[in-house]
Design a protein around this motif. Structure first.
Motif, PDB file in Angstrom:
ATOM      1  N   GLN A  15     142.412  -5.854   8.445  1.00 41.33           N
ATOM      2  CA  GLN A  15     141.865  -7.100   8.950  1.00 41.33           C
ATOM      3  C   GLN A  15     142.477  -8.466   8.773  1.00 41.33           C
ATOM      4  OE1 GLN A  15     139.438  -7.592  11.416  1.00 41.33           O
ATOM      5  NE2 GLN A  15     139.721  -4.850  11.396  1.00 41.33           N
ATOM      6  N   SER A  16     142.911  -8.917   7.633  1.00 44.33           N
ATOM      7  CA  SER A  16     143.794  -9.478   6.633  1.00 44.33           C
ATOM      8  C   SER A  16     144.892  -9.736   7.707  1.00 44.33           C
ATOM      9  CB  SER A  16     144.048  -9.470   5.762  1.00 44.33           C
ATOM     10  OG  SER A  16     145.010  -9.189   5.358  1.00 44.33           O
ATOM     11  N   SER A  17     145.801  -8.977   8.691  1.00 45.24           N
ATOM     12  CA  SER A  17     147.093  -8.900   9.393  1.00 45.24           C
ATOM     13  C   SER A  17     146.907  -9.534  10.901  1.00 45.24           C
ATOM     14  CB  SER A  17     148.271  -8.026   9.410  1.00 45.24           C
ATOM     15  OG  SER A  17     148.365  -7.072   8.265  1.00 45.24           O
ATOM     16  N   LEU A  18     145.805  -8.919  11.129  1.00 46.24           N
ATOM     17  CA  LEU A  18     144.773  -9.808  12.477  1.00 46.24           C
ATOM     18  C   LEU A  18     144.467 -11.411  12.301  1.00 46.24           C
ATOM     19  CD1 LEU A  18     142.892  -6.344  13.549  1.00 46.24           C
ATOM     20  CD2 LEU A  18     145.374  -7.288  14.380  1.00 46.24           C
ATOM     21  N   ALA A  19     144.308 -11.510  11.276  1.00 44.17           N
ATOM     22  CA  ALA A  19     143.234 -12.651  11.361  1.00 44.17           C
ATOM     23  C   ALA A  19     144.706 -13.703  11.067  1.00 44.17           C
ATOM     24  CB  ALA A  19     143.040 -12.424   9.647  1.00 44.17           C
ATOM     25  N   ASN A  20     145.377 -13.458  10.779  1.00 49.01           N
ATOM     26  CA  ASN A  20     147.052 -14.144  10.506  1.00 49.01           C
ATOM     27  C   ASN A  20     147.552 -14.282  12.149  1.00 49.01           C
ATOM     28  OD1 ASN A  20     147.287 -14.697   7.752  1.00 49.01           O
ATOM     29  ND2 ASN A  20     148.686 -12.678   7.855  1.00 49.01           N
ATOM     30  N   VAL A  21     147.441 -12.677  13.275  1.00 52.21           N
ATOM     31  CA  VAL A  21     148.263 -13.103  14.413  1.00 52.21           C
ATOM     32  C   VAL A  21     147.096 -14.250  14.870  1.00 52.21           C
ATOM     33  CG1 VAL A  21     147.587 -11.692  16.625  1.00 52.21           C
ATOM     34  CG2 VAL A  21     149.080 -10.562  14.199  1.00 52.21           C
ATOM     35  N   CYS A  22     145.810 -13.959  14.830  1.00 54.10           N
ATOM     36  CA  CYS A  22     144.937 -14.737  15.608  1.00 54.10           C
ATOM     37  C   CYS A  22     144.178 -16.269  15.245  1.00 54.10           C
ATOM     38  CB  CYS A  22     143.470 -13.785  15.454  1.00 54.10           C
ATOM     39  SG  CYS A  22     143.308 -12.306  16.580  1.00 54.10           S
ATOM     40  N   ALA A  23     145.480 -16.639  13.968  1.00 50.55           N
ATOM     41  CA  ALA A  23     144.967 -17.960  13.302  1.00 50.55           C
ATOM     42  C   ALA A  23     145.514 -19.037  14.620  1.00 50.55           C
ATOM     43  CB  ALA A  23     145.745 -18.338  12.309  1.00 50.55           C
ATOM     44  N   ASN A  24     144.694 -19.714  14.876  1.00 50.05           N
ATOM     45  CA  ASN A  24     144.885 -21.332  15.935  1.00 50.05           C
ATOM     46  C   ASN A  24     145.423 -20.165  17.108  1.00 50.05           C
ATOM     47  OD1 ASN A  24     144.704 -22.619  13.455  1.00 50.05           O
ATOM     48  ND2 ASN A  24     146.328 -23.080  13.831  1.00 50.05           N
ATOM     49  N   ARG A  25     145.140 -19.065  17.986  1.00 49.40           N
ATOM     50  CA  ARG A  25     145.068 -18.825  18.860  1.00 49.40           C
ATOM     51  C   ARG A  25     143.883 -18.531  19.830  1.00 49.40           C
ATOM     52  NH1 ARG A  25     149.479 -16.953  15.607  1.00 49.40           N
ATOM     53  NH2 ARG A  25     151.766 -17.545  16.829  1.00 49.40           N
ATOM     54  N   THR A  26     144.058 -18.512  21.105  1.00 48.41           N
ATOM     55  CA  THR A  26     143.066 -17.897  21.761  1.00 48.41           C
ATOM     56  C   THR A  26     142.771 -16.557  21.750  1.00 48.41           C
ATOM     57  OG1 THR A  26     143.022 -20.226  23.386  1.00 48.41           O
ATOM     58  CG2 THR A  26     141.605 -18.330  23.673  1.00 48.41           C
ATOM     59  N   THR A  27     141.588 -15.982  21.979  1.00 50.45           N
ATOM     60  CA  THR A  27     142.083 -14.362  20.922  1.00 50.45           C
ATOM     61  C   THR A  27     140.256 -13.931  21.783  1.00 50.45           C
ATOM     62  OG1 THR A  27     142.665 -15.106  18.765  1.00 50.45           O
ATOM     63  CG2 THR A  27     141.938 -12.562  19.614  1.00 50.45           C
ATOM     64  N   ILE A  28     141.113 -12.811  22.348  1.00 49.60           N
ATOM     65  CA  ILE A  28     140.162 -12.003  23.026  1.00 49.60           C
ATOM     66  C   ILE A  28     140.240 -10.738  22.164  1.00 49.60           C
ATOM     67  CG2 ILE A  28     139.012 -10.711  25.109  1.00 49.60           C
ATOM     68  CD1 ILE A  28     140.293 -13.413  26.582  1.00 49.60           C
ATOM     69  N   VAL A  29     139.143 -10.442  21.179  1.00 55.88           N
ATOM     70  CA  VAL A  29     138.623  -9.579  20.796  1.00 55.88           C
ATOM     71  C   VAL A  29     138.094  -7.727  21.227  1.00 55.88           C
ATOM     72  CG1 VAL A  29     138.287  -7.653  18.368  1.00 55.88           C
ATOM     73  CG2 VAL A  29     139.417 -10.505  18.643  1.00 55.88           C
ATOM     74  N   VAL A  30     138.626  -6.636  21.789  1.00 53.39           N
ATOM     75  CA  VAL A  30     137.425  -5.990  22.309  1.00 53.39           C
ATOM     76  C   VAL A  30     137.458  -4.730  21.276  1.00 53.39           C
ATOM     77  CG1 VAL A  30     137.512  -3.626  23.805  1.00 53.39           C
ATOM     78  CG2 VAL A  30     138.879  -5.429  24.723  1.00 53.39           C
ATOM     79  N   ALA A  31     136.139  -4.525  20.601  1.00 53.93           N
ATOM     80  CA  ALA A  31     135.528  -3.909  19.353  1.00 53.93           C
ATOM     81  C   ALA A  31     134.856  -2.844  20.005  1.00 53.93           C
ATOM     82  CB  ALA A  31     134.691  -4.832  18.355  1.00 53.93           C
ATOM     83  N   HIS A  32     135.292  -1.830  18.625  1.00 53.43           N
ATOM     84  CA  HIS A  32     134.422  -0.585  18.771  1.00 53.43           C
ATOM     85  C   HIS A  32     133.484  -0.310  17.399  1.00 53.43           C
ATOM     86  CE1 HIS A  32     133.277   3.721  18.946  1.00 53.43           C
ATOM     87  NE2 HIS A  32     133.664   3.777  17.346  1.00 53.43           N
ATOM     88  N   ARG A  33     134.140  -1.289  15.905  1.00 51.83           N
ATOM     89  CA  ARG A  33     132.839  -1.503  14.924  1.00 51.83           C
ATOM     90  C   ARG A  33     133.002  -2.764  14.911  1.00 51.83           C
ATOM     91  NH1 ARG A  33     137.460   2.235  12.349  1.00 51.83           N
ATOM     92  NH2 ARG A  33     136.232   3.504  12.198  1.00 51.83           N
ATOM     93  N   LEU A  34     131.601  -3.227  15.216  1.00 50.27           N
ATOM     94  CA  LEU A  34     130.422  -4.375  15.398  1.00 50.27           C
ATOM     95  C   LEU A  34     131.696  -4.867  13.944  1.00 50.27           C
ATOM     96  CD1 LEU A  34     127.402  -3.705  16.617  1.00 50.27           C
ATOM     97  CD2 LEU A  34     129.462  -4.165  17.769  1.00 50.27           C
TER      98      LEU A  34
END
Length: 904
Positions: free
Chosen positions: A819-838
């Motif tokens: 999750q921390s790695s994904l947070a680095n990817v999404c920082a200050n970027r427009t992000t759309i996430v398809v989530a299985h775990r809420l």
């Protein structure tokens, strides 16, 4: 009966027993002159012929239609008059009835069901050639008649020519009508009775000329220009009628099934991605040459490389070498014969000359020619060496084009393809093009040129009989080769289908080796592969057996021609009309000619095989892009990074829509989560934004720009995706990470790996960043693969990030680490996430709940929980499931920890 015709009106000369005697004396035969159907007067035959000029007679002087057999042959006037009249009656009456039936009761065949083989065009071309031949005959005889008083253009010639031209013109109408119209109740296959009978009688009529071979009233020989012209035209007529008769039996322009059956089969067929030609009967029976012109047009740009002047110069040099080789092929046997004549004494005791000049020239030409079919001469080797670069250019160009075209096809096509089949199509297709060029340019064309040169040479240097022997032998050889090869084409197609299935099964089984081992089905996979090989070998046996039959037929024809020609040449030598050197010349020339001709069947089969192998590749090249850029598409300009879905509707299948009027917006730098049950359309939204598919209704905009109107390359350049199932190349880790930004430095790769929290793990591997990940990345764990994918996306540095359930396949602990790695990817970027775990999207700026293609709830996590709707219910269920998992893991830890204490 004797018929006489003048310039203005026909004159018929017939014996009438009832004709009144107008003069004294008894006449055994009376001749009545009829003008316009009125009986004018009766004369003796001699009086009629003597009182009329030659150019007004229907038949030649002192002849009559009464005697059918004259001077060892058929009466030419009688034969042409009767046969053409019968043919015209046949084509007018029964043929006219057939035309009327087709016009009134037949239905038009749809264009897609019409067969378009080369053989049908050949039928039409031969019929047109027959019409032109008869017109040419009248024109030639008319000109020669004006120049030579001994030559006359008689009335029967005009009558037979006009009747024959009318017959063939009407036959073209019937031929075309049979192809374009059909009776719905039609059960039989092939042409109608009228055309078959017409072509049969026409061919039989030309064969009647052999009966009159010794007749002086026919035109055999070369004593005059009339005889030469008539003999040449008869040869044209003979082979045209022969081909029309032979091809007509096969009826290549007509389908092999009734029209009703074709329509019913077409209605039941499912529309699928055309990866490979199916094995239905229509496909197998389609002529290989049906799309020959289309295939040739596709190949030609690669044969003549536009803008590559050095390659064009190489092609010109190769053509020049081919022409030089044809000249050498003529002079080698000629010099051989002259050497033999020079070494043969004219009389006993004469001194033989030493022809060292001829021998030197002969050996030099032989050095240029080589060993004929072996192709080891200087000219053939030089041509092969010069052609290497051209061949490589052709192979490279077509392979690059095909590879680029496959990558340009839509995701839908790639989801339906079979990798093993596609690879075989590419391999066979690209190889077939080089084979096609090589066999046509360097084998077929030179062989045909050698045959034509040989026929002309034998006619001029010897006599027409030798040229006729070569012509007949070659014609029968080529006709038999083409006919049998066309027949055995279906077996080659069956081999291709079996080969594709065999390779596809092997590739598919090896790619899924884990599944095979999980269920212990190794023996089953081997047995299925064994069955596919057996099926392939059945088709292979049929192909090889038919090849043996073809080779035997070719050998019989060639040997027969060689026997007849050798016997004739030996006879002329025994009659001192030819010399021993002439016999050696003939024998060596024929053997030299038959050498490459022995491979003509092979060349033709290879060309046909190349066309067959090209079919699948051409189908791939014809495959249309489902998602294509507009002609004036511009690059996407990203300013703020706002994504808008405006009333978007989409369906993979029209009967089952996925999205129904979906509308939402993602502001710059925001994160929007898509949640909901499976099949609600969450992943579809990701694919539509990446433009894997085009929507049916609505708009998708980025900063106000419709993504349909911008180039796909510019769109995908600013969008980064971390998919659920990460697929890696079978290369090292550095290559897979740097794939996000081609040409990136080692420092950039390491920085991206650190941001994805995978750098330390990579350094623990023995080969570090040079570690090969294996097929599809199977050597790495699921978490490691996902981190490599995240590093790849970080390195790309996109303006938009799409996470398609990037952690759903991982365990809870690994998911939290990533999750921390994904947070680095999404920082200050427009992000759309398809989530299985809420739990992974509780911090999203907006959560969209989808169900059955609609957005039923939207808002932040806390807001949706207060609604007590679908989202709240999903949250509660997942919380209970996670608590149960934690309790189970806790019990396992307790039991594991107490074990040693009890043992102590």
């Amino acid at each position: 009966m004797t018929c006489l015709q003048g310039k203005s009106s026909p004159i018929l000369e017939i014996p009438l027993a009832s004709c009144k005697q107008q003069r004294r004396g008894q006449y055994t035969s009376r001749i009545c002159k009829i003008r316009g159907g009125l009986l004018d007067f009766c004369l003796r035959p001699s009086q009629v012929i003597d009182t009329m000029p030659n150019n007004t007679q229907f038949c030649p002087g002192s002849t009559s239609l009464v005697p059918v057999w004259v001077d060892n042959g058929l009466n030419r006037c009688f034969l042409d008059t009767v046969v053409t009249s019968v043919l015209l009656f046949l084509i007018l009456v029964p043929g006219g009835v057939q035309i009327l039936l087709f016009l009134r009761r037949a239905v038009l065949v749809e264009q897609r069901f019409r067969v378009r083989p080369l053989w049908f065009r050949l039928q039409v071309a031969l019929s047109v050639l027959m019409v032109l031949q008869y017109g040419t005959r009248l024109a030639v005889l008319g000109v020669l008649g004006n120049e030579d008083d001994r030559v006359d253009l008689y009335g029967y010639m005009e009558l037979s020519a006009c009747f024959s031209m009318a017959c063939y013109l009407i036959s073209i109408v019937i031929l075309t009508m049979e192809r374009s119209r059909t009776m719905m109740s039609r059960r039989r296959q092939g042409h109608g009775f009228v055309l078959l009978l017409f072509w049969t009688l026409a061919f039989v009529n030309e064969n009647l000329a052999f009966i009159s071979w010794l007749s002086p009233h026919w035109w055999w020989g070369f004593d005059s220009e009339v005889q030469q012209a008539e003999l040449s035209l008869w040869i044209v007529r003979y082979f045209c009628t022969l081909l029309l008769f032979a091809v007509g039996l096969r009826a290549p322009g007509l389908p092999r099934k009734s029209y009703t059956l074709l329509i019913n089969e077409d209605g039941n067929e499912e529309q699928e991605v055309p990866l490979i030609a199916t094995d239905d009967s229509t496909s197998r029976q389609k002529s290989t040459w049906a799309d020959a012109w289309t295939k040739t047009k596709m190949v030609f740009p690669y044969v003549w490389p536009k803008g590559h002047y050095l390659l064009q110069l190489r092609i010109v040099l190769c053509i020049f070498i081919l022409v030089a080789a044809r000249v050498v092929n003529v002079y080698v046997p000629v010099l051989h014969g002259e050497i033999v004549d020079a070494l043969t004494p004219i009389a006993k005791g004469d001194r033989v000359q030493f022809p060292w000049q001829l021998i030197s020239i002969y050996v030099s030409l032989k050095f240029l020619q080589g060993s004929g079919s072996a192709g080891i001469g200087l000219l053939s080797n030089a041509r092969a060496f010069i052609w290497i670069k051209v061949s490589q250019y052709t192979t490279k160009s077509i392979m690059v084009r095909l590879f680029g075209h496959l990558h340009s096809l839509s995701l839908k096509w790639h989801l339906n393809r079979k990798t093993g089949e596609v690879l075989r199509m590419m391999d066979r297709g690209t190889t077939s093009i080089n084979s096609l060029l090589s066999y046509i340019i360097f084998q077929i064309v030179p062989t045909i040129a050698d045959i034509v040169v040989a026929i002309v040479y034998f006619i001029t240097a010897f006599n027409a009989w030798f040229g006729l022997i070569v012509l007949v032998t070659m014609t029968f050889y080529i006709a038999a080769t083409i006919a049998v090869t066309e027949w055995r084409t279906k077996y080659r197609r069956e081999m291709n289908l079996g080969d594709n299935k065999m390779k596809q099964k092997a590739v598919d089984s090896l790619l899924n080796f884990e599944t095979v081992k999980y269920y212990g089905n190794e023996d089953f996979e081997v047995s299925v592969y064994d069955e596919s090989i057996t099926s392939y070998q059945r088709s292979e046996w049929k192909s090889i057996a038919s090849l043996v039959l073809l080779n035997s037929a070719q050998n019989i024809i060639i040997t027969s021609g060689l026997l007849v020609g050798s016997l004739l040449c030996a006879y002329y030598v025994s009659e001192t009309k030819l010399t021993v050197g002439d016999y050696v010349l003939f024998a060596s020339y024929i053997i030299q000619l038959y050498g490459p001709l022995n491979y003509f069947g092979t060349y033709y089969r290879m060309i046909q095989q190349a066309f067959i192998d090209m079919e699948n590749m051409i189908d791939l090249l014809k495959e249309k892009q489902d998602v294509a850029d507009f002609p004036d598409a511009k690059d996407l300009q990203v300013k703020k990074g706002v994504v808008e879905f405006d009333n978007v509707s989409f369906a993979y299948n029209v009967e089952k829509p996925i999205l129904k009027g979906v509308s939402f917006a993602v502001q710059s730098g925001q994160t929007v989560a898509l949640v909901g049950p499976s099949g609600a359309g969450k992943s579809t939204i990701i694919r539509l934004l990446f433009r894997f598919y085009d929507i049916q209704d609505g708009q998708i905009r980025i900063d106000g720009q419709d993504i349909k109107k911008v180039s796909q390359h510019s769109l995908r350049k600013v969008v980064g995706v971390v998919p659920q199932d990460t697929v890696l190349f079978n290369n090292d880790i550095r290559y897979n990470i740097s794939y996000g930004k081609i040409g990136s430095s080692e420092e950039e790769v390491s920085t991206a790996a650190e941001a994805a929290d995978i750098h330390t793990r990579i350094l623990s591997f023995p080969d570090k960043y040079k570690t090969v990940v294996g097929e599809r990345g199977l050597k790495l764990s699921g978490g490691e693969k996902q981190r490599v994918a995240i590093a790849r996306t970080i390195l790309k540095a996109p303006e938009f990030v799409l996470l398609d359930e990037a952690t759903s396949a991982l365990d809870t602990k690994t998911e939290r680490n990533i999750q921390s790695s994904l947070a680095n990817v999404c920082a200050n970027r427009t992000t759309i996430v398809v989530a299985h775990r809420l739990s992974t999207v509780i911090g999203a700026d907006q959560i969209l709940v989808l169900q059955e293609g609609h957005i039923i709830e939207r808002g932040r996590h806390e807001d949706l929980l207060q609604l007590n709707g679908v989202y709240a219910d999903m949250w509660l269920q997942q919380q209970q499931a996670e608590e149960e998992d934690e309790n189970k893991s806790g019990d396992e830890d307790d039991s594991t920890g107490s074990g040693p204490e009890k043992l102590d």
